[in-house]
Design a protein around this motif. Structure first.
Motif, PDB file in Angstrom:
ATOM      1  N   PHE A   1       4.082 -12.840  -2.796  1.00 50.46           N
ATOM      2  CA  PHE A   1       3.149 -12.078  -3.616  1.00 50.46           C
ATOM      3  C   PHE A   1       2.953 -10.684  -3.036  1.00 50.46           C
ATOM      4  CE2 PHE A   1       1.707 -15.803  -5.942  1.00 50.46           C
ATOM      5  CZ  PHE A   1       2.049 -16.820  -5.072  1.00 50.46           C
TER       6      PHE A   1
ATOM      7  N   TYR B   1       0.347  -7.373  -3.287  1.00 50.48           N
ATOM      8  CA  TYR B   1      -0.966  -6.900  -3.725  1.00 50.48           C
ATOM      9  C   TYR B   1      -1.134  -5.445  -3.290  1.00 50.48           C
ATOM     10  CZ  TYR B   1      -2.600 -11.729  -4.547  1.00 50.48           C
ATOM     11  OH  TYR B   1      -2.779 -13.010  -5.008  1.00 50.48           O
TER      12      TYR B   1
ATOM     13  N   GLN C   1      -4.241  -2.770  -2.218  1.00 50.56           N
ATOM     14  CA  GLN C   1      -5.644  -2.775  -1.848  1.00 50.56           C
ATOM     15  C   GLN C   1      -6.119  -1.349  -1.554  1.00 50.56           C
ATOM     16  OE1 GLN C   1      -6.819  -5.060   1.669  1.00 50.56           O
ATOM     17  NE2 GLN C   1      -8.819  -5.457   0.762  1.00 50.56           N
TER      18      GLN C   1
ATOM     19  N   GLY D   1     -11.949  -0.599   1.114  1.00 50.03           N
ATOM     20  CA  GLY D   1     -13.230  -1.245   0.834  1.00 50.03           C
ATOM     21  C   GLY D   1     -13.253  -2.106  -0.407  1.00 50.03           C
ATOM     22  N   LYS D   2     -12.095  -2.349  -1.017  1.00 44.91           N
ATOM     23  CA  LYS D   2     -12.033  -3.151  -2.246  1.00 44.91           C
ATOM     24  C   LYS D   2     -11.157  -4.368  -2.055  1.00 44.91           C
ATOM     25  CE  LYS D   2     -13.043   0.708  -5.296  1.00 44.91           C
ATOM     26  NZ  LYS D   2     -12.717   1.412  -6.557  1.00 44.91           N
ATOM     27  N   GLY D   3     -11.205  -5.271  -3.035  1.00 46.13           N
ATOM     28  CA  GLY D   3     -10.380  -6.462  -2.977  1.00 46.13           C
ATOM     29  C   GLY D   3      -8.949  -6.172  -3.375  1.00 46.13           C
ATOM     30  N   PRO D   4      -8.004  -6.979  -2.915  1.00 51.11           N
ATOM     31  CA  PRO D   4      -6.596  -6.800  -3.294  1.00 51.11           C
ATOM     32  C   PRO D   4      -6.391  -6.970  -4.796  1.00 51.11           C
ATOM     33  CG  PRO D   4      -6.797  -8.238  -1.368  1.00 51.11           C
ATOM     34  CD  PRO D   4      -8.174  -8.061  -1.926  1.00 51.11           C
TER      35      PRO D   4
ATOM     36  N   PHE E   1      -3.637  -7.813  -7.677  1.00 52.07           N
ATOM     37  CA  PHE E   1      -2.355  -8.496  -7.830  1.00 52.07           C
ATOM     38  C   PHE E   1      -1.319  -7.582  -8.495  1.00 52.07           C
ATOM     39  CE2 PHE E   1       0.637 -11.795  -8.451  1.00 52.07           C
ATOM     40  CZ  PHE E   1       1.130 -11.676  -9.741  1.00 52.07           C
TER      41      PHE E   1
ATOM     42  N   THR F   1       4.632 -11.553  -8.408  1.00 57.32           N
ATOM     43  CA  THR F   1       5.027 -12.799  -7.763  1.00 57.32           C
ATOM     44  C   THR F   1       6.537 -12.933  -7.887  1.00 57.32           C
ATOM     45  OG1 THR F   1       2.993 -13.864  -8.530  1.00 57.32           O
ATOM     46  CG2 THR F   1       4.704 -15.282  -7.628  1.00 57.32           C
TER      47      THR F   1
ATOM     48  N   LEU G   1      -0.120  -5.079   0.457  1.00 61.07           N
ATOM     49  CA  LEU G   1      -0.113  -6.341   1.188  1.00 61.07           C
ATOM     50  C   LEU G   1       0.934  -7.288   0.604  1.00 61.07           C
ATOM     51  CD1 LEU G   1      -3.968  -6.911   1.329  1.00 61.07           C
ATOM     52  CD2 LEU G   1      -2.536  -6.438   3.294  1.00 61.07           C
TER      53      LEU G   1
ATOM     54  N   LEU H   1      -2.525 -18.657   0.998  1.00 65.79           N
ATOM     55  CA  LEU H   1      -1.685 -17.470   1.105  1.00 65.79           C
ATOM     56  C   LEU H   1      -1.721 -16.981   2.542  1.00 65.79           C
ATOM     57  CD1 LEU H   1      -2.585 -15.438  -2.125  1.00 65.79           C
ATOM     58  CD2 LEU H   1      -0.643 -16.953  -1.722  1.00 65.79           C
TER      59      LEU H   1
ATOM     60  N   PHE I   1      -0.917 -13.793   4.722  1.00 62.61           N
ATOM     61  CA  PHE I   1      -0.747 -12.355   4.511  1.00 62.61           C
ATOM     62  C   PHE I   1      -0.146 -11.669   5.730  1.00 62.61           C
ATOM     63  CE2 PHE I   1      -2.774 -11.056   0.558  1.00 62.61           C
ATOM     64  CZ  PHE I   1      -3.496 -12.187   0.214  1.00 62.61           C
ATOM     65  N   GLY I   2       0.573 -10.574   5.459  1.00 57.16           N
ATOM     66  CA  GLY I   2       0.926  -9.631   6.498  1.00 57.16           C
ATOM     67  C   GLY I   2      -0.238  -8.675   6.701  1.00 57.16           C
ATOM     68  N   THR I   3      -0.064  -7.739   7.627  1.00 55.46           N
ATOM     69  CA  THR I   3      -1.142  -6.800   7.922  1.00 55.46           C
ATOM     70  C   THR I   3      -1.116  -5.580   7.010  1.00 55.46           C
ATOM     71  OG1 THR I   3       0.214  -5.841   9.662  1.00 55.46           O
ATOM     72  CG2 THR I   3      -1.404  -7.503  10.323  1.00 55.46           C
TER      73      THR I   3
END
Lengths: 111, 111
Positions: free
Chosen positions: B34, B36, B38, B41-44, B46, B49, B87, B99, B101-103
């Motif tokens: 996946f 994403y 970002q 200060g916010k959510g990832p 999408f 996929t 991400l 999930l 995640f990478g950094t």
């Protein structure tokens, strides 16, 4: 169509206190996952709820607990807060095992 | 152990200068990779996929590709509004929706 919503947006607590974060999933979704994201890191999986039960858990201590309600909304509770719990807490919703959509997050600061 | 590594950590591009972000992974039985986006200060948010090697997905200036060991996010003629952290996350084989995640890669596009 409302996406994933989370409350509150920001929260400041002191060490040892308890906190409750809330999440409403995207319309039509039945599964809620919670993640913790430290500054400069990727999100880390805390746990997932489906049919009001914890379905899977990541490597987080028992101080982290949750709940899912019949309307699919969810809460994340953290007891005995530590300085290291300061992070962005993200809720993601999905329909069963499909793609996860994230909310805006709750920024928790522990002093 | 399941692992996701993203490179570079940060990337600065001139507007219009195409480039690629890399996500290499080690996971037992990939059941989805996946991407994403970002914002601070916010959510990832999408993006894509990918499920099997050779698969490609496109959205505006972004194109994601997948091999058996890595995924690339190609950005063609980027604009300043493409500036964000990208991400990558993987999901293992059955019995888990977690999930990993990478950094992330922090992308800055200058006019």
């Amino acid at each position: 169509d409302a996406g994933v919503t989370q409350s509150p947006t920001h929260l400041i607590k002191t060490r040892g206190q308890q906190v409750t974060l809330r999440c409403s999933p995207k319309s039509g979704h039945d599964t809620v996952s919670w993640y913790q994201q430290a500054l400069g890191q990727g999100p880390q999986f805390i746990f997932q709820y489906y049919e009001e039960e914890e379905r899977q858990r990541g490597n987080f201590p028992d101080r982290f607990s949750g709940h899912q309600f019949p309307n699919y909304s969810s809460e994340l509770n953290v007891n005995a807060l530590l300085l290291g719990d300061s992070a962005l807490y993200l809720c993601a919703s999905s329909l069963w095992s499909n793609e996860q959509f994230f909310g805006p997050g709750t920024r928790l600061t522990v002093l | 152990e399941d692992q996701v590594t993203q490179s570079p950590e940060a990337l600065r591009l001139q507007e219009g200068e195409s480039s690629s972000l890399n996500c290499s992974y080690t996971v037992s039985g990939l059941r989805g990779l996946f991407w994403y986006r970002q914002d601070p200060g916010k959510g990832p948010e999408f993006l894509f996929t990918l499920y099997s090697a050779g698969e490609e997905k496109e959205k505006e200036r972004l194109k994601a590709t997948l091999t058996k060991k890595e995924s690339f996010l190609h950005i063609t003629a980027p604009k300043p509004e493409d500036s964000a952290t990208y991400l990558c996350a993987v999901r293992r084989s059955y019995n888990t929706d977690k999930l990993i995640f990478g950094t992330g890669t922090r992308l800055q596009v200058f006019p």
